[in-house]
Design a protein around this motif. Structure first.
Motif, PDB file in Angstrom:
ATOM      1  N   TYR A  98       0.816  -1.208   0.000  1.00  0.00           N
ATOM      2  CA  TYR A  98       0.000   0.000   0.000  1.00  0.00           C
ATOM      3  C   TYR A  98       0.854   1.264   0.000  1.00  0.00           C
ATOM      4  CZ  TYR A  98      -3.360  -3.580   1.119  1.00  0.00           C
ATOM      5  OH  TYR A  98      -4.120  -4.712   1.073  1.00  0.00           O
ATOM      6  N   SER A 125       0.898   5.491  11.848  1.00  0.00           N
ATOM      7  CA  SER A 125      -0.489   5.826  11.545  1.00  0.00           C
ATOM      8  C   SER A 125      -0.721   7.300  11.853  1.00  0.00           C
ATOM      9  CB  SER A 125      -1.452   4.968  12.367  1.00  0.00           C
ATOM     10  OG  SER A 125      -2.789   5.411  12.182  1.00  0.00           O
ATOM     11  N   ARG A 163      -6.883  -4.099  17.878  1.00  0.00           N
ATOM     12  CA  ARG A 163      -7.970  -4.306  16.937  1.00  0.00           C
ATOM     13  C   ARG A 163      -7.778  -5.622  16.192  1.00  0.00           C
ATOM     14  NH1 ARG A 163     -11.033   0.044  16.871  1.00  0.00           N
ATOM     15  NH2 ARG A 163     -12.319  -0.797  15.186  1.00  0.00           N
ATOM     16  N   ARG A 165      -8.686  -7.416  12.586  1.00  0.00           N
ATOM     17  CA  ARG A 165      -9.070  -7.015  11.237  1.00  0.00           C
ATOM     18  C   ARG A 165      -8.977  -8.210  10.290  1.00  0.00           C
ATOM     19  NH1 ARG A 165      -5.757  -1.289  11.624  1.00  0.00           N
ATOM     20  NH2 ARG A 165      -7.548  -0.047  12.290  1.00  0.00           N
ATOM     21  N   ASP A 170     -13.590  -5.123  11.328  1.00  0.00           N
ATOM     22  CA  ASP A 170     -12.607  -4.248  11.971  1.00  0.00           C
ATOM     23  C   ASP A 170     -13.174  -3.879  13.337  1.00  0.00           C
ATOM     24  OD1 ASP A 170     -10.707  -2.436  12.754  1.00  0.00           O
ATOM     25  OD2 ASP A 170     -11.092  -0.972  11.166  1.00  0.00           O
ATOM     26  N   GLU A 237      -2.399  -5.816   5.696  1.00  0.00           N
ATOM     27  CA  GLU A 237      -3.663  -5.155   6.024  1.00  0.00           C
ATOM     28  C   GLU A 237      -3.600  -3.690   5.580  1.00  0.00           C
ATOM     29  OE1 GLU A 237      -7.024  -3.840   6.885  1.00  0.00           O
ATOM     30  OE2 GLU A 237      -6.754  -5.941   7.434  1.00  0.00           O
ATOM     31  N   ARG A 239      -5.752  -1.213   6.373  1.00  0.00           N
ATOM     32  CA  ARG A 239      -6.236  -0.217   7.326  1.00  0.00           C
ATOM     33  C   ARG A 239      -5.163   0.133   8.366  1.00  0.00           C
ATOM     34  NH1 ARG A 239     -11.625  -3.775   7.851  1.00  0.00           N
ATOM     35  NH2 ARG A 239      -9.987  -5.312   7.516  1.00  0.00           N
TER      36      ARG A 239
END
Length: 240
Positions: A98, A125, A163, A165, A170, A237, A239
């Motif tokens: 990504y 993040s 979290r 996912r 999520d 992932e 996110r």
């Protein structure tokens, strides 16, 4: 080129994901050797490999073992205990599918009955203003990490929200299920070794898992190189 021992932090035009999350105040209070270790990234062009010994690897009561064994199927945590266990930690920067700068934290422990791995990959993040720690081979579990410096220049890392996912799912892991992780890393001037201590505890049930030991670090130039086969997670992932 490979560098050994106590050398100055490597300058970088682009700060690492760790320095970005810490801010200059926290980063500037770390021992110079910790500054270098946590400057590993695409900006510095360096990877770090640590080789050493875990003096102790432990876990809580018998009820913890099934959960550790389940996690071990995806290289999350360790179902084994032991003393004087040789280990290697590989911190290699790369750009994931990504486009995010990512750093591996792949730990391989050489137990008498065979090696065991504890895998993590980390990204910054901006939305959560922290480093996000993806655990395991498939990045199904993600933990927020927050950094501080102790008075002696050591690094303290504490986990925040966890979290789960998978596909469209999520969800936040409830606090009564998840554990709280604390990592302390320092540099011993006399021995020229990094010292590491990890403890995962549960608010109700107490200590769950941990280890402590020491290692020496080697740095190498990885600009333009991909991580070795098997170091990147199987699934990434999106996110953050």
């Amino acid at each position: 080129m490979t560098a050994h021992g106590p050398t100055a932090a490597t300058p970088s035009d682009r700060p690492s994901i760790f320095r970005t999350a810490m801010g200059d105040d926290v980063f500037g209070r770390l021992h110079p050797q910790l500054q270098r270790r946590f400057s590993v990234g695409l900006g510095s062009g360096e990877a770090c490999t640590g080789r050493g010994v875990m003096e102790q690897i432990w876990h809580g009561g018998r009820w913890v073992r099934p959960f550790l064994a389940l996690g071990a199927t995806r290289n999350i945590l360790l179902p084994r205990e032991g003393r004087r266990i040789p280990f290697v930690i590989e911190n290699v920067p790369y750009r994931d599918a990504y486009g995010r700068e990512t750093v591996t934290f792949v730990r391989t422990f050489d137990f008498p009955d065979g090696p065991r791995r504890f895998d993590a990959t980390m990204v910054h993040s901006p939305a959560r203003d922290c480093v996000l720690d993806y655990l395991g081979t498939h990045q199904h579990l993600a933990s927020d990490l927050y950094f501080s410096a102790d008075p002696a220049g050591g690094l303290v890392v504490r986990s925040g929200e966890h979290r789960f996912r998978e596909g469209p799912v999520d969800v936040r892991v409830p606090r009564w299920i998840g554990g709280d992780a604390e990592v302390r890393e320092s540099f011993d001037e006399r021995s020229g070794r990094f010292r590491i201590r990890v403890r995962v505890t549960h608010r109700r049930f107490g200590p769950l898992f941990g280890y402590e030991g020491s290692f020496r670090a080697e740095y190498r130039d990885v600009r333009g190189l991909e991580p070795r086969p098997g170091l990147r997670p199987i699934r990434e992932e999106a996110r953050a």
